[in-house]
Enzyme design. Structure first.
Site, PDB file in Angstrom:
ATOM      1  N   HIS A  28       0.837  -1.206   0.000  1.00 33.21           N
ATOM      2  CA  HIS A  28       0.000   0.000   0.000  1.00 33.21           C
ATOM      3  C   HIS A  28       0.871   1.255   0.000  1.00 33.21           C
ATOM      4  O   HIS A  28       0.558   2.239  -0.677  1.00 33.21           O
ATOM      5  CB  HIS A  28      -0.890   0.045   1.247  1.00 33.21           C
ATOM      6  CG  HIS A  28      -1.846  -1.101   1.386  1.00 33.21           C
ATOM      7  ND1 HIS A  28      -1.710  -2.069   2.355  1.00 33.21           N
ATOM      8  CD2 HIS A  28      -2.963  -1.430   0.677  1.00 33.21           C
ATOM      9  CE1 HIS A  28      -2.707  -2.934   2.251  1.00 33.21           C
ATOM     10  NE2 HIS A  28      -3.477  -2.585   1.246  1.00 33.21           N
ATOM     11  N   GLN A  52     -18.054  -6.340  -1.011  1.00 31.50           N
ATOM     12  CA  GLN A  52     -17.153  -7.082  -1.904  1.00 31.50           C
ATOM     13  C   GLN A  52     -16.709  -8.411  -1.303  1.00 31.50           C
ATOM     14  O   GLN A  52     -15.921  -9.129  -1.911  1.00 31.50           O
ATOM     15  CB  GLN A  52     -15.955  -6.234  -2.316  1.00 31.50           C
ATOM     16  CG  GLN A  52     -14.941  -5.970  -1.228  1.00 31.50           C
ATOM     17  CD  GLN A  52     -13.904  -4.964  -1.682  1.00 31.50           C
ATOM     18  OE1 GLN A  52     -14.206  -3.785  -1.839  1.00 31.50           O
ATOM     19  NE2 GLN A  52     -12.675  -5.413  -1.910  1.00 31.50           N
ATOM     20  N   GLY A 142      -3.130  -1.424  -7.164  1.00 31.58           N
ATOM     21  CA  GLY A 142      -2.054  -2.407  -7.285  1.00 31.58           C
ATOM     22  C   GLY A 142      -2.351  -3.422  -8.376  1.00 31.58           C
ATOM     23  O   GLY A 142      -3.489  -3.877  -8.511  1.00 31.58           O
ATOM     24  N   GLN A 148      -8.982  -6.951 -11.016  1.00 30.26           N
ATOM     25  CA  GLN A 148      -9.629  -5.736 -10.497  1.00 30.26           C
ATOM     26  C   GLN A 148      -9.177  -4.509 -11.285  1.00 30.26           C
ATOM     27  O   GLN A 148      -9.987  -3.649 -11.648  1.00 30.26           O
ATOM     28  CB  GLN A 148      -9.269  -5.580  -9.016  1.00 30.26           C
ATOM     29  CG  GLN A 148      -9.574  -4.228  -8.424  1.00 30.26           C
ATOM     30  CD  GLN A 148      -9.292  -4.191  -6.935  1.00 30.26           C
ATOM     31  OE1 GLN A 148     -10.005  -4.787  -6.153  1.00 30.26           O
ATOM     32  NE2 GLN A 148      -8.241  -3.495  -6.525  1.00 30.26           N
ATOM     33  N   VAL A 171       4.330  -5.574  -4.817  1.00 29.53           N
ATOM     34  CA  VAL A 171       5.460  -5.584  -3.880  1.00 29.53           C
ATOM     35  C   VAL A 171       5.496  -6.955  -3.203  1.00 29.53           C
ATOM     36  O   VAL A 171       4.458  -7.463  -2.755  1.00 29.53           O
ATOM     37  CB  VAL A 171       5.310  -4.464  -2.826  1.00 29.53           C
ATOM     38  CG1 VAL A 171       6.442  -4.541  -1.811  1.00 29.53           C
ATOM     39  CG2 VAL A 171       5.279  -3.104  -3.504  1.00 29.53           C
ATOM     40  N   SER A 180       0.296  -9.014   1.409  1.00 30.53           N
ATOM     41  CA  SER A 180      -1.165  -8.963   1.479  1.00 30.53           C
ATOM     42  C   SER A 180      -1.571  -8.839   2.932  1.00 30.53           C
ATOM     43  O   SER A 180      -0.931  -9.439   3.806  1.00 30.53           O
ATOM     44  CB  SER A 180      -1.752 -10.255   0.896  1.00 30.53           C
ATOM     45  OG  SER A 180      -3.107 -10.384   1.272  1.00 30.53           O
ATOM     46  N   ARG A 182      -3.882 -10.273   4.134  1.00 34.77           N
ATOM     47  CA  ARG A 182      -4.320 -11.618   4.540  1.00 34.77           C
ATOM     48  C   ARG A 182      -3.159 -12.533   4.908  1.00 34.77           C
ATOM     49  O   ARG A 182      -3.382 -13.607   5.473  1.00 34.77           O
ATOM     50  CB  ARG A 182      -5.158 -12.251   3.430  1.00 34.77           C
ATOM     51  CG  ARG A 182      -6.507 -11.558   3.264  1.00 34.77           C
ATOM     52  CD  ARG A 182      -7.441 -12.314   2.326  1.00 34.77           C
ATOM     53  NE  ARG A 182      -8.797 -11.817   2.385  1.00 34.77           N
ATOM     54  CZ  ARG A 182      -9.341 -10.984   1.487  1.00 34.77           C
ATOM     55  NH1 ARG A 182      -8.645 -10.577   0.447  1.00 34.77           N
ATOM     56  NH2 ARG A 182     -10.592 -10.574   1.616  1.00 34.77           N
TER      57      ARG A 182
END
Ligand code: AMP
Length: 282
Positions: A28, A52, A142, A148, A171, A180, A182
């Protein structure tokens, strides 16, 4: 937020939006750094967008740490606006009673779109809302979320949003694992095994660029074999599609750009990775 954005536009400033769901990491921050090069009025939005997430996904447990996020942003973009709307602001009628949605056809049929019902409709709708509220000249996303990005580009063009979209390369950790939010769900062992995602898409790239492979199914086999090397991974998809249409193709032609993409579960944690590959002329 809109009054502030409008005022700054009137002052002749160039506004840049970086939409995120928070739990910020170096990926980010790279979007923010890129954003700073495109304007002088940077806004980072942080909103874990409920629409989403498909039913049964991790909306409830998605990491939320806005204070840490704001501190990280202050370090690299002290003049940025951090826009943290709540659910009622974004969905004033309630998210179940929101009646207006942005849907992009065709591009949502494969890859993640085939496996996450309603996901991209939620993404395109919230990004459309953020564009209308923040009124950016430029928005930064990204390429880790490659599908997306392709979908949002098309939405922005089809609906005349008048926003320039900038895509930033993924990255990665030194191991190759794409950063991520996650990844925080992974055990040490799962994190070690998760390097198969990047290995698989880079192997596909190698096959195309170095070995002249032109058969999509051969690339899928290569990716699948590598993913299967992780005993705890359960493969959701390993696909090769045309980068423009996001549709499978029979044969790769010289000069074509394709997207090799994978999605894998480690227990309930879903990870994705992908790479755009341009086939060289023979
Ligand atoms: P998220 O907060 O996960 O919804 O992501 C917000 C933005 O950050 C999206 O445009 C993502 O594609 C981008 N992003 C997430 N992870 C990475 C990464 N490892 N490298 C580059 N961009 C990323």
């Amino acid at each position: 937020m809109r009054a502030r954005a409008d005022e700054r536009r009137r002052e002749g400033r160039r506004s840049v939006l970086v939409p995120t769901m928070g739990a910020l990491h170096e990926g980010h921050l790279n979007l923010v750094r890129e954003g700073l090069r495109h304007g002088d009025d940077l806004t980072v939005s942080i909103f874990v967008n409920p629409t989403q997430f498909s039913p049964g996904e991790d909306y409830g447990r998605y990491p939320r740490r806005v204070d840490d996020d704001v501190a990280m942003l202050a370090g690299i973009a002290p003049h940025a606006t951090v826009f943290v709307p709540d659910e009622v602001m974004m969905y004033p009628a309630g998210r179940e009673r929101n009646l207006t949605w942005i849907e992009v056809d065709e591009l949502t049929e494969h890859l993640c779109g085939a496996h996450r019902p309603g996901h991209f409709r939620g993404v395109t709708t919230i990004v459309g809302m953020l564009f209308n509220i923040c009124r950016p000249h430029t928005a930064v996303f990204g390429l880790k979320d490659a599908q997306q990005f392709v979908i949002l580009k098309r939405m922005t063009s089809d609906l005349h949003f008048g926003v320039d979209l900038v895509g930033v390369p993924t990255v990665r950790e030194e191991s190759g694992l794409a950063l991520s939010s996650r990844n925080a769900y992974l055990s040490d062992e799962e994190r070690r095994q998760a390097t198969v995602l990047s290995k698989s898409v880079f192997a596909a790239e190698y096959e195309v660029v170095r070995n002249g492979e032109r058969r999509p199914e051969a690339l899928v086999n290569t990716m699948t074999r590598i993913l299967e090397g992780a005993p705890d991974a359960s493969i959701q998809y390993a696909e090769v599609v045309h980068a423009g249409t996001l549709r499978p193709m029979a044969q790769i032609q010289a000069g074509d750009t394709i997207l090799a993409a994978v999605a894998v579960f480690f227990r309930t944690t879903r990870l994705i990775d992908s790479v755009f590959i341009t086939a060289p002329s023979d």
